[in-house]
Design a protein around this motif. Structure first.
Motif, PDB file in Angstrom:
ATOM      1  N   THR A  82       0.828  -1.204   0.000  1.00 37.99           N
ATOM      2  CA  THR A  82       0.000   0.000   0.000  1.00 37.99           C
ATOM      3  C   THR A  82       0.863   1.257   0.000  1.00 37.99           C
ATOM      4  O   THR A  82       0.530   2.242  -0.654  1.00 37.99           O
ATOM      5  N   ASP A  83       1.981   1.223   0.733  1.00 38.76           N
ATOM      6  CA  ASP A  83       2.895   2.369   0.704  1.00 38.76           C
ATOM      7  C   ASP A  83       3.506   2.542  -0.690  1.00 38.76           C
ATOM      8  O   ASP A  83       3.687   3.661  -1.173  1.00 38.76           O
ATOM      9  N   ARG A  84       3.822   1.433  -1.337  1.00 39.56           N
ATOM     10  CA  ARG A  84       4.527   1.477  -2.616  1.00 39.56           C
ATOM     11  C   ARG A  84       3.597   1.842  -3.778  1.00 39.56           C
ATOM     12  O   ARG A  84       3.951   2.610  -4.665  1.00 39.56           O
ATOM     13  N   PHE A  85       2.385   1.273  -3.797  1.00 40.27           N
ATOM     14  CA  PHE A  85       1.503   1.445  -4.957  1.00 40.27           C
ATOM     15  C   PHE A  85       0.205   2.208  -4.657  1.00 40.27           C
ATOM     16  O   PHE A  85      -0.543   2.507  -5.577  1.00 40.27           O
ATOM     17  N   ALA A 208      13.582  -1.323   1.142  1.00 37.92           N
ATOM     18  CA  ALA A 208      13.733  -2.492   0.268  1.00 37.92           C
ATOM     19  C   ALA A 208      12.894  -3.643   0.798  1.00 37.92           C
ATOM     20  O   ALA A 208      12.834  -3.876   2.007  1.00 37.92           O
ATOM     21  N   LEU A 209      12.224  -4.337  -0.094  1.00 39.49           N
ATOM     22  CA  LEU A 209      11.376  -5.466   0.308  1.00 39.49           C
ATOM     23  C   LEU A 209      12.249  -6.600   0.837  1.00 39.49           C
ATOM     24  O   LEU A 209      13.305  -6.899   0.287  1.00 39.49           O
ATOM     25  N   ASP A 210      11.772  -7.219   1.913  1.00 38.64           N
ATOM     26  CA  ASP A 210      12.467  -8.351   2.525  1.00 38.64           C
ATOM     27  C   ASP A 210      12.245  -9.589   1.641  1.00 38.64           C
ATOM     28  O   ASP A 210      11.396 -10.433   1.923  1.00 38.64           O
ATOM     29  N   GLN A 263      14.095  -3.836   7.988  1.00 36.04           N
ATOM     30  CA  GLN A 263      12.636  -3.774   7.857  1.00 36.04           C
ATOM     31  C   GLN A 263      12.108  -5.163   7.513  1.00 36.04           C
ATOM     32  O   GLN A 263      11.753  -5.448   6.373  1.00 36.04           O
ATOM     33  N   PRO A 264      12.065  -6.084   8.502  1.00 34.39           N
ATOM     34  CA  PRO A 264      11.693  -7.475   8.197  1.00 34.39           C
ATOM     35  C   PRO A 264      10.227  -7.613   7.830  1.00 34.39           C
ATOM     36  O   PRO A 264       9.392  -6.771   8.189  1.00 34.39           O
ATOM     37  N   LEU A 265       9.934  -8.696   7.129  1.00 28.81           N
ATOM     38  CA  LEU A 265       8.554  -9.021   6.772  1.00 28.81           C
ATOM     39  C   LEU A 265       7.708  -9.180   8.039  1.00 28.81           C
ATOM     40  O   LEU A 265       6.609  -8.639   8.146  1.00 28.81           O
ATOM     41  N   LEU A 266       8.231  -9.950   8.996  1.00 27.41           N
ATOM     42  CA  LEU A 266       7.571 -10.119  10.298  1.00 27.41           C
ATOM     43  C   LEU A 266       8.540  -9.681  11.394  1.00 27.41           C
ATOM     44  O   LEU A 266       9.682 -10.127  11.421  1.00 27.41           O
ATOM     45  N   GLU A 267       8.070  -8.852  12.296  1.00 24.30           N
ATOM     46  CA  GLU A 267       8.927  -8.290  13.348  1.00 24.30           C
ATOM     47  C   GLU A 267       9.068  -9.286  14.500  1.00 24.30           C
ATOM     48  O   GLU A 267       8.339  -9.238  15.483  1.00 24.30           O
ATOM     49  N   LEU A 268      10.023 -10.242  14.343  1.00 24.31           N
ATOM     50  CA  LEU A 268      10.188 -11.309  15.339  1.00 24.31           C
ATOM     51  C   LEU A 268      10.876 -10.824  16.612  1.00 24.31           C
ATOM     52  O   LEU A 268      10.824 -11.506  17.636  1.00 24.31           O
ATOM     53  N   ARG A 269      11.508  -9.649  16.563  1.00 25.70           N
ATOM     54  CA  ARG A 269      12.192  -9.137  17.756  1.00 25.70           C
ATOM     55  C   ARG A 269      11.228  -8.920  18.917  1.00 25.70           C
ATOM     56  O   ARG A 269      11.638  -8.891  20.070  1.00 25.70           O
ATOM     57  N   VAL A 270       9.944  -8.801  18.596  1.00 22.66           N
ATOM     58  CA  VAL A 270       8.937  -8.565  19.626  1.00 22.66           C
ATOM     59  C   VAL A 270       8.832  -9.763  20.584  1.00 22.66           C
ATOM     60  O   VAL A 270       8.385  -9.640  21.720  1.00 22.66           O
ATOM     61  N   PHE A 271       9.292 -10.942  20.130  1.00 21.03           N
ATOM     62  CA  PHE A 271       9.249 -12.138  20.988  1.00 21.03           C
ATOM     63  C   PHE A 271      10.236 -12.052  22.159  1.00 21.03           C
ATOM     64  O   PHE A 271      10.216 -12.895  23.042  1.00 21.03           O
ATOM     65  N   ARG A 272      11.105 -11.019  22.147  1.00 23.08           N
ATOM     66  CA  ARG A 272      11.982 -10.828  23.310  1.00 23.08           C
ATOM     67  C   ARG A 272      11.183 -10.450  24.553  1.00 23.08           C
ATOM     68  O   ARG A 272      11.670 -10.593  25.676  1.00 23.08           O
ATOM     69  N   SER A 273       9.977  -9.950  24.365  1.00 27.17           N
ATOM     70  CA  SER A 273       9.094  -9.652  25.502  1.00 27.17           C
ATOM     71  C   SER A 273       8.422 -10.947  25.961  1.00 27.17           C
ATOM     72  O   SER A 273       7.663 -11.564  25.208  1.00 27.17           O
ATOM     73  N   ALA A 274       8.707 -11.358  27.180  1.00 29.69           N
ATOM     74  CA  ALA A 274       8.124 -12.608  27.708  1.00 29.69           C
ATOM     75  C   ALA A 274       6.604 -12.507  27.775  1.00 29.69           C
ATOM     76  O   ALA A 274       5.886 -13.471  27.482  1.00 29.69           O
ATOM     77  N   ASP A 275       6.088 -11.316  28.159  1.00 33.94           N
ATOM     78  CA  ASP A 275       4.627 -11.131  28.258  1.00 33.94           C
ATOM     79  C   ASP A 275       3.967 -11.314  26.891  1.00 33.94           C
ATOM     80  O   ASP A 275       2.916 -11.936  26.780  1.00 33.94           O
ATOM     81  N   PHE A 276       4.605 -10.769  25.856  1.00 30.53           N
ATOM     82  CA  PHE A 276       4.083 -10.913  24.494  1.00 30.53           C
ATOM     83  C   PHE A 276       4.092 -12.386  24.080  1.00 30.53           C
ATOM     84  O   PHE A 276       3.100 -12.905  23.557  1.00 30.53           O
TER      85      PHE A 276
END
Length: 492
Positions: A82-85, A208-210, A263-276
């Motif tokens: 959507t941002d690109r097109f 750039a697209l991942d 700019q990953p396709l899925l932001e896996l860094r969020v799994f560093r939060s134990a609550d998440f």
């Protein structure tokens, strides 16, 4: 027209009125209804498709699994595209793709053709909801966002209620081809209204697209789903082992790529939060169990009780009604008590309904099934919004806008695993019971379904136990508007 739309979009100038936003809202609502209706219809249609194609549940479940995997592959791309097109162009293209996939599905003559055409449907359908929501969210001024986004709740509640009944009617009084053909006029209306009323949103510069993430994710999830499906028959077979190895390697590579991409396709860094992490695994277990009711309860009613598809569709309405009644109650309880208590109780209700279904007999009757599904509906209504809101609140604030694509995509992957695994388990238990009951198909079918519901109940119990570990996230968040977007499962 475009000047008027932009005035609405910015919320500036003339006072906001719901009338001004009704055109874009109609385009998005019609598109969402088409996708959600189609997904819920498939659960009712599966026994008919199995009969018509002379295929097993293990083969035909891929018409659902392949669709959900396609959804999971494209959801994370929605924001970038959507941002690109431009949001309007991509929204209209996805509606067209979904309608074209539907037309192809109606012409399918083999299970393999249907599965391929369902992938085309999924590629279109996956982006309709997130893009549509984003368009409407931006059109509404901040003080009206709650009310306007509430309007998008209509297709989310109507779709699951109308889908089984409409699907049942078409299967009974027409042919299964019409459950796909009916999408064509709806799609045409959505495109015409969209062309006329959707505002042109300016394109943005995009990172750039991942590419490697985009390539590895479908390979990993599709091969692992196939491994789960084959494993239900024989975990030692060459197909299962090769699929597990390929899927595991692709998954590890995907995780490494995502963690190292800016700019990953899925932001896996969020799994560093134990609550998440605890929150999202809890939601996965709940959805895996719930899919047992979405898929196998209609199948049970048609194959064991020999109910017509339309009657089956009406029998699912009480579950949807209970979910609708208890959703706002779950939200209020979450505000008062937090996620832990509400999710534990809600998922316990899902488990109780599943255990009740696991004890069903061939002569149990309609009242038994309605009671079980209503109990599950109560649990779903109580727990769905609290667990989704907890996930959003537990994410680091800077990553919160990346969480909805992650949770939506992950949810589809988990559902595809659940469908593949439970369908394969049902087939295996059926064969086992046929051997022990000296070929009595009726007795074997009831026993196999009972075993499958029991497994789903155990998964729900695991979810309820894990929910005990939910706690209020350490950082105080004020992302209240994000909670509106919490993805709702109903579509599958």
């Amino acid at each position: 027209m475009s000047n008027h739309s932009n005035a609405v979009a910015t919320g500036d100038g003339a006072p906001f009125s719901m009338k001004a936003i009704m055109g874009p809202l109609m385009a998005v609502v019609v598109g969402m209804i088409m996708v959600i209706l189609d997904s819920t219809v498939m659960n009712i249609a599966l026994p008919t498709l199995m009969d018509d194609f002379k295929a097993s549940v293990n083969t035909m479940q891929w018409s659902i699994t392949a669709y959900t995997l396609a959804l999971s592959a494209v959801i994370p791309l929605a924001g970038w595209l959507t941002d690109r097109f431009g949001a309007k162009q991509i929204f209209l293209i996805t509606i067209f793709l979904f309608a074209a996939g539907s037309l192809l599905c109606s012409f399918a003559t083999t299970p393999e053709q249907l599965i391929i055409y369902r992938i085309i449907q999924g590629i279109g359908g996956g982006m309709v909801q997130p893009i549509g929501m984003a368009i409407i969210f931006k059109l509404a001024p901040p003080n009206k966002q709650g009310a306007v986004m509430g309007m998008l709740g209509i297709p989310m509640m109507l779709g699951p209620a109308l889908g089984p009944v409409l699907g049942g009617y078409l299967l009974e009084y027409a042919t299964w081809h019409w459950i796909f053909l009916i999408n064509l006029p709806i799609g045409v209306i959505a495109i015409l209204v969209g062309l006329r009323y959707l505002p042109k949103v300016e394109r943005r510069s995009v990172p750039a697209l991942d590419f490697w993430g985009m390539l590895l994710a479908p390979i990993a999830f599709a091969t692992l789903s196939y491994a789960v499906s084959e494993g239900g028959k024989d975990w030692g077979s060459i197909n299962t082992i090769v699929s597990l190895i390929v899927g595991s390697i692709a998954l590890v590579l995907f995780i490494l790529v995502e963690l190292n991409h800016k700019q990953p396709l899925l932001e896996l860094r969020v799994f560093r939060s134990a609550d998440f992490t605890i929150g999202i695994i809890t939601s996965w277990l709940m959805f895996m169990a719930l899919f047992g009711s979405f898929l196998f309860v209609p199948m049970y009613m048609q194959q064991v009780f020999h109910y017509a598809p339309l009657k089956t569709g009406f029998m699912i309405l009480p579950q949807v009604a209970m979910t609708g009644v208890f959703m706002p109650i779950g939200g209020k309880l979450f505000d008062k008590f937090g996620a832990r208590a509400v999710c534990v109780i809600g998922i316990a209700f899902v488990a109780a309904g599943m255990f009740y279904m696991s004890q069903i007999q061939a002569d149990s009757g309609a009242g038994y099934v309605i009671t079980a599904t209503m109990i599950m509906g109560v649990g779903m209504g109580l727990s769905m919004m609290p667990v989704n809101t907890h996930i959003l609140k537990a994410a680091p604030r800077r990553l919160v806008d990346r969480v909805t694509p992650l949770t939506s995509a992950a949810q589809q992957v988990v559902v595809s695993f659940a469908v593949a695994g439970l369908a394969s388990y049902l087939s295996t238990r059926m064969a086992d019971h046929m051997a022990t009951s000296k070929g009595d198909q009726g007795v074997s079918l009831v026993a196999a379904f009972g075993d499958t519901f029991f497994i789903a109940a155990c998964i729900a119990v695991a979810g309820a136990l894990l929910a005990i570990a939910l706690r209020k996230p350490k950082t105080s968040e004020d992302d209240g508007t994000e909670g509106v977007h919490a993805p709702v499962m109903m579509g599958h």
